[in-house]
Design a protein around this motif. Structure first.
Motif, PDB file in Angstrom:
ATOM      1  N   GLY A 100       0.853  -1.188   0.000  1.00  0.00           N
ATOM      2  CA  GLY A 100       0.000   0.000   0.000  1.00  0.00           C
ATOM      3  C   GLY A 100       0.887   1.236   0.000  1.00  0.00           C
ATOM      4  O   GLY A 100       2.101   1.144   0.255  1.00  0.00           O
ATOM      5  N   SER A 102       0.763   3.356   2.167  1.00  0.00           N
ATOM      6  CA  SER A 102       1.092   3.591   3.577  1.00  0.00           C
ATOM      7  C   SER A 102       2.530   3.140   3.869  1.00  0.00           C
ATOM      8  O   SER A 102       3.299   3.860   4.516  1.00  0.00           O
ATOM      9  N   PHE A 105       5.092   5.497   2.261  1.00  0.00           N
ATOM     10  CA  PHE A 105       5.469   6.714   3.019  1.00  0.00           C
ATOM     11  C   PHE A 105       6.609   6.392   3.985  1.00  0.00           C
ATOM     12  O   PHE A 105       7.565   7.153   4.110  1.00  0.00           O
ATOM     13  N   TYR A 126      -4.767  14.371   4.711  1.00  0.00           N
ATOM     14  CA  TYR A 126      -4.935  12.965   5.107  1.00  0.00           C
ATOM     15  C   TYR A 126      -4.290  12.775   6.484  1.00  0.00           C
ATOM     16  O   TYR A 126      -3.100  13.041   6.654  1.00  0.00           O
ATOM     17  N   TYR A 129      -0.795  11.151   7.306  1.00  0.00           N
ATOM     18  CA  TYR A 129       0.460  11.843   6.967  1.00  0.00           C
ATOM     19  C   TYR A 129       1.142  12.331   8.251  1.00  0.00           C
ATOM     20  O   TYR A 129       2.290  12.026   8.526  1.00  0.00           O
ATOM     21  N   ASN A 178      -7.355  14.441  -0.185  1.00  0.00           N
ATOM     22  CA  ASN A 178      -8.244  13.916   0.851  1.00  0.00           C
ATOM     23  C   ASN A 178      -8.108  14.892   2.015  1.00  0.00           C
ATOM     24  O   ASN A 178      -6.959  15.157   2.409  1.00  0.00           O
ATOM     25  N   TYR A 209      -5.300   9.272  -5.775  1.00  0.00           N
ATOM     26  CA  TYR A 209      -6.658   9.466  -6.315  1.00  0.00           C
ATOM     27  C   TYR A 209      -6.668   9.732  -7.821  1.00  0.00           C
ATOM     28  O   TYR A 209      -7.706  10.099  -8.371  1.00  0.00           O
ATOM     29  N   SER A 235      -0.981   3.853  -5.460  1.00  0.00           N
ATOM     30  CA  SER A 235      -1.528   2.667  -4.816  1.00  0.00           C
ATOM     31  C   SER A 235      -2.624   2.056  -5.683  1.00  0.00           C
ATOM     32  O   SER A 235      -3.251   2.747  -6.491  1.00  0.00           O
ATOM     33  N   SER A 237      -5.198   0.918  -4.200  1.00  0.00           N
ATOM     34  CA  SER A 237      -6.342   0.903  -3.282  1.00  0.00           C
ATOM     35  C   SER A 237      -7.594   1.596  -3.831  1.00  0.00           C
ATOM     36  O   SER A 237      -8.697   1.096  -3.641  1.00  0.00           O
ATOM     37  N   ARG A 246      -3.561  -4.500  -0.142  1.00  0.00           N
ATOM     38  CA  ARG A 246      -2.379  -3.833   0.407  1.00  0.00           C
ATOM     39  C   ARG A 246      -1.223  -3.802  -0.586  1.00  0.00           C
ATOM     40  O   ARG A 246      -0.172  -4.407  -0.379  1.00  0.00           O
TER      41      ARG A 246
HETATM   42  C1  PLP Z   1      -4.383  10.627   0.421  1.00  0.00           C
HETATM   43  C2  PLP Z   1      -4.171   9.203   0.815  1.00  0.00           C
HETATM   44  N1  PLP Z   1      -2.937   8.682   0.694  1.00  0.00           N
HETATM   45  C3  PLP Z   1      -2.688   7.406   1.076  1.00  0.00           C
HETATM   46  C4  PLP Z   1      -3.687   6.597   1.578  1.00  0.00           C
HETATM   47  C5  PLP Z   1      -3.330   5.195   2.029  1.00  0.00           C
HETATM   48  O1  PLP Z   1      -3.696   4.247   1.108  1.00  0.00           O
HETATM   49  P1  PLP Z   1      -3.129   2.756   0.973  1.00  0.00           P
HETATM   50  O2  PLP Z   1      -2.152   2.511   2.057  1.00  0.00           O
HETATM   51  O3  PLP Z   1      -4.324   1.881   1.037  1.00  0.00           O
HETATM   52  O4  PLP Z   1      -2.458   2.723  -0.367  1.00  0.00           O
HETATM   53  C6  PLP Z   1      -4.990   7.094   1.690  1.00  0.00           C
HETATM   54  C7  PLP Z   1      -6.086   6.262   2.240  1.00  0.00           C
HETATM   55  O5  PLP Z   1      -7.187   6.688   2.474  1.00  0.00           O
HETATM   56  C8  PLP Z   1      -5.232   8.435   1.300  1.00  0.00           C
HETATM   57  O6  PLP Z   1      -6.450   8.993   1.388  1.00  0.00           O
END
Ligand code: PLP
Length: 395
Positions: A100, A102, A105, A126, A129, A178, A209, A235, A237, A246
């Motif tokens: 993911g 996540s 990062f 978000y 972060y 987000n 997104y 991602s 996702s 993931r």
């Molecule tokens: C802006 C943003 N970045 C990253 C993520 C994390 O996503 P993932 O770890 O599922 O790829 C999200 C999840 O809501 C998000 O809104």
């Protein structure tokens, strides 16, 4: 003897939307019918070809570890996808497959930044972060966004923050964002990227997104100037409807590949292998045809929810150009309304779950609510009916 305390690094805020989702899942287990507008995840499954590819991989592959940077065929497929989608040439070697975005990062921050360095993020933004930044002993610097700056980050905003907080070592931002869904103009993205390159600041462009846009296509930071300080995060996702698989990716500058590889080897070994095989299929035309229907659904949902809120007096909503969120100011209903109370009542009385703005903005979020419209259209219809009833009390 038991140790007397936990680390400060773990002492971060919870992710409120996830807390609300847990509560809603518990209520649903007791038989309550609740509309999920709290969490940013599609209610659709992964595309059919992805499910088939996963089945095939289970039958024919070992599903052991992959190389730390990811399966060659996925990195190659992503490189081809970038050429098709963005008309940019990025060699497969620069792609890093992550658990993911996540995990991306974590890898990117660890590879680029030392403890104490400052990372600018937008507020609202978000929530993870800031929480990830803090848990890695880095310092978040919040740059306020609102109606006054069209909910959009600018170089001027970044420089103002630097005047207040000192040198900023990295910028992390998303467009579409987000919780607002607002997109940066191509010019604003270009200016930010150039400013980072000129100031020796890392630029982390979270493009999770992309694909979920309703009036114009999102621009990748790679299109407006690739440079040695640019890291693109993404991602499977959201657009690809694969949250629980993931699986995500990063595009890193050539010199960063080896440090990230070493970190991935030691922290995660590799991203989930079954998901990597499945993700290759997500990049095919067959999957894109199915995914495009989701985008049409979200646009339809967005328009219905937006109209419902506007008709009921919620008139200040951030420009929802993409993603699947509406970030709405409650003050037009009543200046004393607190979003935490509002969301609790909305859940209890109308059985609609939404996320209080404090999750996204600790300073001004108390008057905002984030509504996610990623669910199926009949669920959004029910939510709209219930919201119409609930909001009538404020007229
Ligand atoms: C802006 C943003 N970045 C990253 C993520 C994390 O996503 P993932 O770890 O599922 O790829 C999200 C999840 O809501 C998000 O809104």
């Amino acid at each position: 003897m038991t140790p007397s305390s936990f680390s400060n690094r773990g002492n971060i805020s919870s992710f409120l939307a996830m807390d609300v989702m847990r509560e809603v899942n518990m209520l649903q287990q007791t038989g309550q019918d609740i509309c999920h507008l709290e969490v940013g995840q599609p209610s659709t499954r992964a595309p059919q070809v992805v499910l088939e590819a996963a089945g095939h991989a289970l039958d024919s592959e070992l599903i052991g570890y992959t190389d730390a940077l990811g399966l060659d065929e996925l990195r190659q497929a992503l490189s081809t996808y970038y050429f098709k989608t963005y008309k940019v040439n990025v060699s497969p070697e620069r792609f890093v497959i992550t658990t993911g975005s996540s995990a991306g990062f974590i890898l990117a921050f660890l590879a680029c930044l030392d403890a104490g360095q400052k990372v600018a993020v937008t507020s609202p933004g978000y929530p993870a972060y800031t929480n990830i930044i803090k848990s890695l002993d880095l310092s978040p610097v919040a740059i306020p966004l609102g109606q006054e700056n069209d909910w959009s980050l600018s170089v001027a905003g970044l420089h103002d923050a630097e005047k207040l907080h000192g040198t900023i070592d990295a910028l992390l931002m998303a467009s579409p964002a987000n919780p607002t869904g607002t997109m940066l103009t191509k010019q604003a993205l270009t200016d930010l990227s150039l400013d980072c390159a000129q100031s020796g600041r890392w630029f982390f462009s979270d493009e999770i997104y992309h694909g979920l846009t309703y009036s114009q296509e999102a621009v990748s930071a790679l299109q407006v100037g690739d440079h040695d300080g640019l890291i693109v995060m993404n991602s499977f996702s959201k657009y690809f409807s694969m949250t629980g698989w993931r699986i995500g990716w990063m595009i890193v500058p050539p010199k960063m590949v080896r440090p990230v590889e070493r970190l991935q080897q030691n922290l995660f070994i590799s991203a989930p292998t079954l998901s990597q095989y499945a993700a290759c299929a997500a990049l095919t035309t067959a999957a894109q045809d199915e995914l495009q229907k989701h985008v049409e659904l979200y646009q339809h949902n967005r328009d219905k929810l937006f109209t419902c809120l506007q008709n009921n007096g919620v008139t200040n909503i951030a420009p929802a150009d993409g993603a699947f969120y509406l970030y709405a100011d409650l003050h037009s209903l009543s200046p004393s309304l607190e979003s935490e109370t509002f969301c609790a009542q909305l859940l209890k009385e109308a059985k609609v779950a939404a996320t209080p703005g404090m999750d996204f903005d600790k300073e001004r979020g108390a008057r905002f609510v984030r509504f996610s419209y990623a669910r199926a259209s009949d669920e959004i219809d029910r939510a709209v009916d219930r919201l119409n009833g609930f909001l009538a009390r404020f007229q």
